[in-house]
Design a protein around this motif. Structure first.
Motif, PDB file in Angstrom:
ATOM      1  N   ASN A  54       0.819  -1.197   0.000  1.00 36.88           N
ATOM      2  CA  ASN A  54       0.000   0.000   0.000  1.00 36.88           C
ATOM      3  C   ASN A  54       0.863   1.262   0.000  1.00 36.88           C
ATOM      4  O   ASN A  54       1.855   1.353   0.715  1.00 36.88           O
ATOM      5  N   VAL A  55       0.477   2.240  -0.843  1.00 40.40           N
ATOM      6  CA  VAL A  55       1.123   3.559  -0.836  1.00 40.40           C
ATOM      7  C   VAL A  55       0.103   4.524  -0.251  1.00 40.40           C
ATOM      8  O   VAL A  55      -0.655   5.179  -0.964  1.00 40.40           O
ATOM      9  N   SER A  56       0.074   4.613   1.057  1.00 40.26           N
ATOM     10  CA  SER A  56      -0.964   5.381   1.747  1.00 40.26           C
ATOM     11  C   SER A  56      -0.796   6.883   1.575  1.00 40.26           C
ATOM     12  O   SER A  56      -1.777   7.639   1.671  1.00 40.26           O
ATOM     13  N   ALA A  57       0.416   7.349   1.314  1.00 40.50           N
ATOM     14  CA  ALA A  57       0.641   8.789   1.189  1.00 40.50           C
ATOM     15  C   ALA A  57       0.178   9.346  -0.145  1.00 40.50           C
ATOM     16  O   ALA A  57      -0.005  10.556  -0.292  1.00 40.50           O
ATOM     17  N   MET A  58      -0.027   8.476  -1.120  1.00 42.99           N
ATOM     18  CA  MET A  58      -0.475   8.926  -2.437  1.00 42.99           C
ATOM     19  C   MET A  58      -1.904   9.451  -2.345  1.00 42.99           C
ATOM     20  O   MET A  58      -2.699   8.948  -1.544  1.00 42.99           O
ATOM     21  N   PRO A  59      -2.279  10.460  -3.127  1.00 45.23           N
ATOM     22  CA  PRO A  59      -3.655  10.951  -3.100  1.00 45.23           C
ATOM     23  C   PRO A  59      -4.654   9.811  -3.314  1.00 45.23           C
ATOM     24  O   PRO A  59      -4.417   8.905  -4.126  1.00 45.23           O
ATOM     25  N   ALA A  60      -5.761   9.876  -2.608  1.00 45.15           N
ATOM     26  CA  ALA A  60      -6.723   8.775  -2.648  1.00 45.15           C
ATOM     27  C   ALA A  60      -7.564   8.803  -3.918  1.00 45.15           C
ATOM     28  O   ALA A  60      -7.810   9.859  -4.498  1.00 45.15           O
ATOM     29  N   ASN A  76      11.832  11.178 -12.813  1.00 46.95           N
ATOM     30  CA  ASN A  76      12.125  10.558 -11.522  1.00 46.95           C
ATOM     31  C   ASN A  76      11.073  10.881 -10.454  1.00 46.95           C
ATOM     32  O   ASN A  76      11.368  10.858  -9.263  1.00 46.95           O
ATOM     33  N   ARG A  77       9.836  11.144 -10.914  1.00 46.73           N
ATOM     34  CA  ARG A  77       8.715  11.343 -10.003  1.00 46.73           C
ATOM     35  C   ARG A  77       7.497  10.595 -10.545  1.00 46.73           C
ATOM     36  O   ARG A  77       7.406  10.322 -11.745  1.00 46.73           O
ATOM     37  N   CYS A  78       6.558  10.316  -9.679  1.00 44.17           N
ATOM     38  CA  CYS A  78       5.263   9.791 -10.101  1.00 44.17           C
ATOM     39  C   CYS A  78       4.255  10.933 -10.142  1.00 44.17           C
ATOM     40  O   CYS A  78       4.230  11.794  -9.243  1.00 44.17           O
ATOM     41  N   PHE A  79       3.433  10.944 -11.179  1.00 46.68           N
ATOM     42  CA  PHE A  79       2.346  11.918 -11.312  1.00 46.68           C
ATOM     43  C   PHE A  79       1.036  11.151 -11.360  1.00 46.68           C
ATOM     44  O   PHE A  79       0.931  10.136 -12.059  1.00 46.68           O
ATOM     45  N   VAL A  80       0.025  11.622 -10.628  1.00 48.57           N
ATOM     46  CA  VAL A  80      -1.283  10.977 -10.653  1.00 48.57           C
ATOM     47  C   VAL A  80      -2.354  12.029 -10.909  1.00 48.57           C
ATOM     48  O   VAL A  80      -2.185  13.208 -10.590  1.00 48.57           O
ATOM     49  N   ALA A  81      -3.470  11.590 -11.494  1.00 50.96           N
ATOM     50  CA  ALA A  81      -4.587  12.490 -11.798  1.00 50.96           C
ATOM     51  C   ALA A  81      -5.866  11.671 -11.855  1.00 50.96           C
ATOM     52  O   ALA A  81      -5.859  10.455 -11.688  1.00 50.96           O
ATOM     53  N   VAL A 104      -3.429  17.664 -10.894  1.00 49.52           N
ATOM     54  CA  VAL A 104      -2.350  16.699 -11.088  1.00 49.52           C
ATOM     55  C   VAL A 104      -1.422  16.783  -9.885  1.00 49.52           C
ATOM     56  O   VAL A 104      -0.889  17.849  -9.571  1.00 49.52           O
ATOM     57  N   TYR A 105      -1.227  15.667  -9.188  1.00 49.80           N
ATOM     58  CA  TYR A 105      -0.342  15.594  -8.033  1.00 49.80           C
ATOM     59  C   TYR A 105       0.993  14.979  -8.451  1.00 49.80           C
ATOM     60  O   TYR A 105       1.058  14.181  -9.389  1.00 49.80           O
ATOM     61  N   TYR A 106       2.064  15.318  -7.733  1.00 50.67           N
ATOM     62  CA  TYR A 106       3.359  14.723  -8.011  1.00 50.67           C
ATOM     63  C   TYR A 106       4.050  14.329  -6.708  1.00 50.67           C
ATOM     64  O   TYR A 106       3.851  14.922  -5.650  1.00 50.67           O
ATOM     65  N   SER A 107       4.891  13.289  -6.796  1.00 53.66           N
ATOM     66  CA  SER A 107       5.570  12.738  -5.629  1.00 53.66           C
ATOM     67  C   SER A 107       6.881  13.471  -5.363  1.00 53.66           C
ATOM     68  O   SER A 107       7.298  14.357  -6.122  1.00 53.66           O
ATOM     69  N   ALA A 108       7.555  13.061  -4.293  1.00 56.70           N
ATOM     70  CA  ALA A 108       8.895  13.575  -4.018  1.00 56.70           C
ATOM     71  C   ALA A 108       9.861  13.058  -5.078  1.00 56.70           C
ATOM     72  O   ALA A 108       9.612  12.037  -5.727  1.00 56.70           O
ATOM     73  N   LEU A 109      10.954  13.747  -5.274  1.00 53.97           N
ATOM     74  CA  LEU A 109      11.943  13.358  -6.265  1.00 53.97           C
ATOM     75  C   LEU A 109      12.555  12.009  -5.898  1.00 53.97           C
ATOM     76  O   LEU A 109      13.069  11.814  -4.792  1.00 53.97           O
ATOM     77  N   GLY A 110      12.464  11.053  -6.802  1.00 52.43           N
ATOM     78  CA  GLY A 110      13.080   9.751  -6.600  1.00 52.43           C
ATOM     79  C   GLY A 110      12.361   8.831  -5.645  1.00 52.43           C
ATOM     80  O   GLY A 110      12.862   7.751  -5.337  1.00 52.43           O
ATOM     81  N   ASP A 111      11.172   9.212  -5.174  1.00 56.45           N
ATOM     82  CA  ASP A 111      10.459   8.380  -4.202  1.00 56.45           C
ATOM     83  C   ASP A 111       8.953   8.490  -4.432  1.00 56.45           C
ATOM     84  O   ASP A 111       8.320   9.452  -3.999  1.00 56.45           O
ATOM     85  N   CYS A 112       8.392   7.481  -5.094  1.00 59.13           N
ATOM     86  CA  CYS A 112       6.959   7.509  -5.386  1.00 59.13           C
ATOM     87  C   CYS A 112       6.101   7.047  -4.218  1.00 59.13           C
ATOM     88  O   CYS A 112       4.877   6.928  -4.364  1.00 59.13           O
TER      89      CYS A 112
END
Length: 276
Positions: A155-161, A171-176, A185-193
């Motif tokens: 589980n990636v609980s910190a990602m937007p629900a 080197n980032r994950c983007f979700v929408a 559009v949300y984006y993760s920390a650099l190098g850590d999705c």
């Protein structure tokens, strides 16, 4: 007896002579396969038995390309359709074929031939979209955010629900497509999705235009294409501080995240056309 002998002689004269079989040379096969007519009606350059060959313009014979079943056991038992198939190649050289069907996710390391289930609690009919980053396959399905590490789902609980789309870029994950923020559009920390700051790390695509995000494209010319149903954009720049959001079109967008694909330095996507 003479009359009988004369009759037999006359009858034999009507019977065609039997000759030894001789080869028949056929050089024109341009008629190809013909299975819809009676064999008696076929032309000399047609055949009812060419199921495994094709003929080129010079009448050379080659094996016809076809298909065969890779996996003896159907994914999901064959009772439900396969929703999506993704690839994960780790730095150690292992290649995973990851497939989702109904509520299950399965993986294979032998070229999509034999699958092992790693999750069975997904929401039925929710499309699963994934992208690979640092030996992990990150996935969203509007219900459960997780990554596959080659063995399990985590589980990636910190990602937007409740998000629908995910893409890796710079080197980032983007979700929408997230519930409650359909133009964001949300984006993760650099190098850590797995690390997200949802209160600040996001940007909006024309949030008051009555439209919603429908997909995130693959990176093209070092830009991240972004789509709404009736408009399209591109994110340029190396860091959030230098990002520039460029409007590509204000009246043409993409219908679906999964229709977006790169081919020969062009990004293709299905669209409803200008203004629908």
């Amino acid at each position: 007896m003479e009359a009988r002998a004369l009759f037999i002689a006359a009858w034999l004269a009507l019977v065609p002579a039997v000759h030894a079989a001789e080869p028949f040379i056929q050089t024109d096969f341009s008629g190809g396969l013909n299975t819809w007519q009676s064999p008696l009606l076929l032309k000399e350059n047609e055949s009812p038995s060419l199921q495994n060959v094709v003929l080129d313009e010079r009448n050379a014979i080659t094996r016809r390309k076809g298909f065969r079943a890779l996996n003896a056991t159907a994914i999901g038992g064959g009772s439900t359709r396969v929703d999506s198939v993704h690839q994960l190649e780790t730095s150690g050289g292992t290649r995973y074929c990851v497939a989702f069907s109904s509520t299950t996710g399965t993986s294979s390391t032998d070229g999509c031939q034999t699958f092992t289930t790693f999750i069975s609690t997904l929401t039925r009919n929710n499309a699963v979209n994934c992208d690979a980053h640092q030996d992990r396959l990150y996935c969203v399905n509007n219900q459960y955010n997780f990554y596959f590490d080659g063995t399990n789902d985590l589980n990636v609980s910190a990602m937007p629900a409740a998000c629908d789309y995910i893409r890796v870029y710079r080197n980032r994950c983007f979700v929408a497509g997230c519930t409650g923020a359909l133009s964001r559009v949300y984006y993760s920390a650099l190098g850590d999705c797995t690390s997200w700051t949802t209160s600040t790390d996001y940007f909006d695509l024309s949030p008051e235009d009555g439209d919603i995000v429908t997909g995130i494209g693959e990176s093209l010319f070092d830009m991240l294409p972004l789509y709404k149903k009736f408009s399209s954009y591109a994110l340029k720049g190396a860091t959030p501080a230098t990002w520039v959001l460029v409007t590509i079109s204000k009246n043409t967008g993409a219908k679906n995240h999964r229709t977006i694909a790169n081919f020969n330095n062009v990004q293709l996507f299905d669209s409803v056309g200008p203004n629908g």
